[in-house]
Design a protein around this motif. Structure first.
Motif, PDB file in Angstrom:
ATOM      1  N   THR A 170       0.905  -1.225   0.056  1.00  0.00           N
ATOM      2  CA  THR A 170      -0.215  -0.014  -0.063  1.00  0.00           C
ATOM      3  C   THR A 170       0.789   0.951  -0.226  1.00  0.00           C
ATOM      4  OG1 THR A 170      -1.784  -1.142   0.806  1.00  0.00           O
ATOM      5  CG2 THR A 170      -1.317   1.078   1.645  1.00  0.00           C
TER       6      THR A 170
ATOM      7  N   ILE B  62      -4.603  10.487   3.543  1.00  0.00           N
ATOM      8  CA  ILE B  62      -4.527   9.462   4.458  1.00  0.00           C
ATOM      9  C   ILE B  62      -6.073   8.939   3.722  1.00  0.00           C
ATOM     10  CG2 ILE B  62      -5.662   9.751   6.229  1.00  0.00           C
ATOM     11  CD1 ILE B  62      -3.848  12.169   7.459  1.00  0.00           C
ATOM     12  N   GLY B  63      -7.487   9.865   2.864  1.00  0.00           N
ATOM     13  CA  GLY B  63      -7.590   8.704   2.705  1.00  0.00           C
ATOM     14  C   GLY B  63      -7.349   7.679   1.397  1.00  0.00           C
TER      15      GLY B  63
ATOM     16  N   LEU C 141      -5.961   4.609   3.386  1.00  0.00           N
ATOM     17  CA  LEU C 141      -6.822   4.275   4.025  1.00  0.00           C
ATOM     18  C   LEU C 141      -8.115   3.234   2.518  1.00  0.00           C
ATOM     19  CD1 LEU C 141      -8.802   6.564   6.401  1.00  0.00           C
ATOM     20  CD2 LEU C 141      -7.367   3.742   6.665  1.00  0.00           C
TER      21      LEU C 141
ATOM     22  N   LYS D 194      -4.612   0.212   1.542  1.00  0.00           N
ATOM     23  CA  LYS D 194      -4.928  -0.757   2.858  1.00  0.00           C
ATOM     24  C   LYS D 194      -5.856  -1.677   2.617  1.00  0.00           C
ATOM     25  CE  LYS D 194      -2.340  -2.588   5.922  1.00  0.00           C
ATOM     26  NZ  LYS D 194      -1.132  -3.597   5.755  1.00  0.00           N
ATOM     27  N   TRP D 195      -7.319  -1.034   2.902  1.00  0.00           N
ATOM     28  CA  TRP D 195      -8.715  -1.980   2.434  1.00  0.00           C
ATOM     29  C   TRP D 195      -8.428  -3.140   1.810  1.00  0.00           C
ATOM     30  CZ3 TRP D 195     -12.722  -2.131   0.035  1.00  0.00           C
ATOM     31  CH2 TRP D 195     -13.820  -2.767  -0.279  1.00  0.00           C
TER      32      TRP D 195
ATOM     33  N   SER E  60      -5.364  -5.605   2.611  1.00  0.00           N
ATOM     34  CA  SER E  60      -5.780  -6.621   3.521  1.00  0.00           C
ATOM     35  C   SER E  60      -7.022  -7.294   3.281  1.00  0.00           C
ATOM     36  CB  SER E  60      -6.474  -5.225   4.743  1.00  0.00           C
ATOM     37  OG  SER E  60      -5.746  -4.596   5.417  1.00  0.00           O
TER      38      SER E  60
ATOM     39  N   VAL F 144      -3.973  -2.158  11.400  1.00  0.00           N
ATOM     40  CA  VAL F 144      -3.881  -0.673  10.794  1.00  0.00           C
ATOM     41  C   VAL F 144      -2.368   0.616  11.001  1.00  0.00           C
ATOM     42  CG1 VAL F 144      -6.330  -0.706  11.322  1.00  0.00           C
ATOM     43  CG2 VAL F 144      -4.884  -0.102  13.165  1.00  0.00           C
TER      44      VAL F 144
ATOM     45  N   THR G 278      -0.402   0.351   9.237  1.00  0.00           N
ATOM     46  CA  THR G 278       0.203   1.263   7.861  1.00  0.00           C
ATOM     47  C   THR G 278      -0.502   3.146   8.227  1.00  0.00           C
ATOM     48  OG1 THR G 278       0.955  -0.042   6.561  1.00  0.00           O
ATOM     49  CG2 THR G 278       0.787   1.989   6.167  1.00  0.00           C
ATOM     50  N   PRO G 279      -1.979   2.751   7.819  1.00  0.00           N
ATOM     51  CA  PRO G 279      -2.715   4.225   7.990  1.00  0.00           C
ATOM     52  C   PRO G 279      -2.564   4.983   9.049  1.00  0.00           C
ATOM     53  CG  PRO G 279      -4.084   2.066   7.647  1.00  0.00           C
ATOM     54  CD  PRO G 279      -3.390   1.230   7.417  1.00  0.00           C
TER      55      PRO G 279
ATOM     56  N   VAL H 198      -1.327   8.829   9.083  1.00  0.00           N
ATOM     57  CA  VAL H 198      -2.213   9.800  10.399  1.00  0.00           C
ATOM     58  C   VAL H 198      -1.196  10.843  10.773  1.00  0.00           C
ATOM     59  CG1 VAL H 198      -3.753  10.643  11.518  1.00  0.00           C
ATOM     60  CG2 VAL H 198      -4.284   8.882  10.462  1.00  0.00           C
TER      61      VAL H 198
END
Length: 427
Positions: A40, A77-78, A81, A84-85, A88, A96, A98-99, A103
């Motif tokens: 990611t 950040i979005g 996320l 990364k979602w 995953s 979580v 990495t997210p 941030v």
């Protein structure tokens, strides 16, 4: 908010980029085996997240306000996320890290431009270190026992919850007991013992009787003397080995006394340093000699002798009460019985517990007691304690164990006395 000019803005944006780059190196190195596009966020993504935080801060400072931070932060950040979602979902992971790291990096980028650059840089390094230390931290967590966790939490509660709310003034008729000071000294002893326990445990609790004796000496060298004496009476062939552990406990106990005294009253160093430093060195040398001459290796069970968590809440509370009593009696004697009465009290107290006398004398040194009297009281307590432990060694451990402890104790007392005579001012 800083008044940004172009050179300063350039430096601050560079710092925001550097923070993202540093965290990105750690994230990229961790996933370096992944194929291109298989992770990611790595070096480039985190660098851009940090820079976007810096840009958001710069735009905020030129009049766009919080909207700039919300828009750029939400976008950067979005994106992390979202991908990364998807990652995953593909590999079945639930991390979580990495997210959250994204941030933090974005926030530090904003801080680098709008706030203190030193704080942003330090937090960036701390973030990268925390991420890189995952195997170490997880290994430590697996080894952590409930007793250790509870002790840590209670020690923190004693320090940051109880200590600040205690009255910082004397409340007794003798002007001796300041609840804040008494509790602070109780926390000091508990923290020193717990820190030593952690240090010995990190070094390894299977290193033999010397480490075990050192750990026990942080709590009570008298207890180590008695326990090793009991075992020497049951197994006389192990007398030298067990005596080495007792000597190691004596060394730690003496050095702990010296450390506490100098923390409370650095002016005691010229008088206590030679005597206690020499005694501690002699105990260490005795431990090494006895260990080398011992005929049998340390049994596995011996490694844990005395190696128990030295910080127990009830023990700390009992020590606090003991300390309060010693402080009150010490102040009364110092004011009414003179130096001779106080020294007699210190010697008698040393038969049972050194720490309370050391804290009492260190606290009153230079005020209710002269430096000379405070140093003499500490030396009397240490001497009385050494004598008592030698008596215990003969009584519990028998002649073989007792003679070894006597020899080491005489060497410690003798070297301490010689160095005191040569280097210390006359009391």
């Amino acid at each position: 908010m800083p008044d940004l000019v172009l050179p300063d803005l350039f430096v601050r944006l560079s710092l925001a980029l550097a923070i993202g780059f540093l965290v990105g190196v750690e994230r990229g190195w961790k996933d370096r085996a992944e194929v291109e596009g298989g992770r990611t966020a790595g070096l480039r993504t985190f660098s851009l997240v940090g820079l976007s935080g810096g840009l958001a801060g710069a735009l905020h400072s030129v009049g766009l306000g919080p909207a700039a931070i919300l828009v750029l932060g939400g976008g950067a950040i979005g994106a992390v996320l979202l991908f990364k979602w998807r990652e995953s979902a593909a590999d079945g992971s639930h991390s979580v890290t990495t997210p959250v790291a994204a941030v933090v990096v974005f926030g530090l980028g904003v801080l680098a431009v709008l706030g203190d650059m030193r704080a942003a840089a330090a937090a960036g390094v701390a973030t990268a270190a925390l991420l890189a230390l995952k195997p170490v931290l997880h290994g430590w967590l697996r080894r952590l026992t409930w007793t250790e966790l509870r002790a840590s939490l209670v020690l923190l509660a004693m320090t940051v919850i109880v200590l600040p709310i205690l009255p910082d003034r004397t409340l007794d008729p003798w002007n001796a007991l300041n609840p804040h000071d008494v509790w602070a000294m109780t926390v000091l002893i508990a923290a020193l013992s717990f820190a030593g326990y952690i240090a010995v445990k990190l070094a390894g609790e299977s290193r033999g009787i010397l480490f075990a004796g050192a750990a026990g000496g942080l709590v009570s060298s008298t207890v180590v003397t008695l326990d090793n004496g009991r075992r020497a009476a049951e197994a006389p062939a192990l007398a030298a080995l067990l005596a080495s552990g007792t000597a190691a406990a004596g060394a730690v106990s003496v050095f702990k006394v010296l450390s506490i005294a100098l923390l409370l009253a650095p002016g005691l160093a010229p008088m206590l340093g030679p005597a206690l430093g020499g005694a501690g060195a002699a105990f260490l040398a005795g431990a090494a000699v006895l260990y080398r001459r011992s005929a049998a290796p340390a049994p596995a069970q011996a490694d844990r002798n005395g190696f128990a968590n030295p910080f127990e809440p009830l023990a700390a509370f009992r020590f606090g009460l003991l300390l309060a009593g010693v402080l009150a009696v010490s102040k009364i004697l110092a004011d009414n019985a003179g130096p001779a009465g106080y020294l007699a009290f210190a010697a008698l107290s040393g038969f049972a517990d050194i720490d309370a006398v050391v804290l009492s004398a260190g606290r009153m040194a230079g005020t209710s007691l002269t430096m000379d009297t405070a140093a003499a009281a500490i030396l009397c307590a240490v001497g009385a304690n050494i004598v008592m432990k030698t008596v215990y060694a003969f009584w519990i451990g028998g002649r073989g164990y007792g003679r070894l402890i006597l020899a080491v104790s005489l060497a410690a007392a003798g070297l301490g006395a010689v160095l005191f005579r040569v280097f210390a001012p006359v009391l």
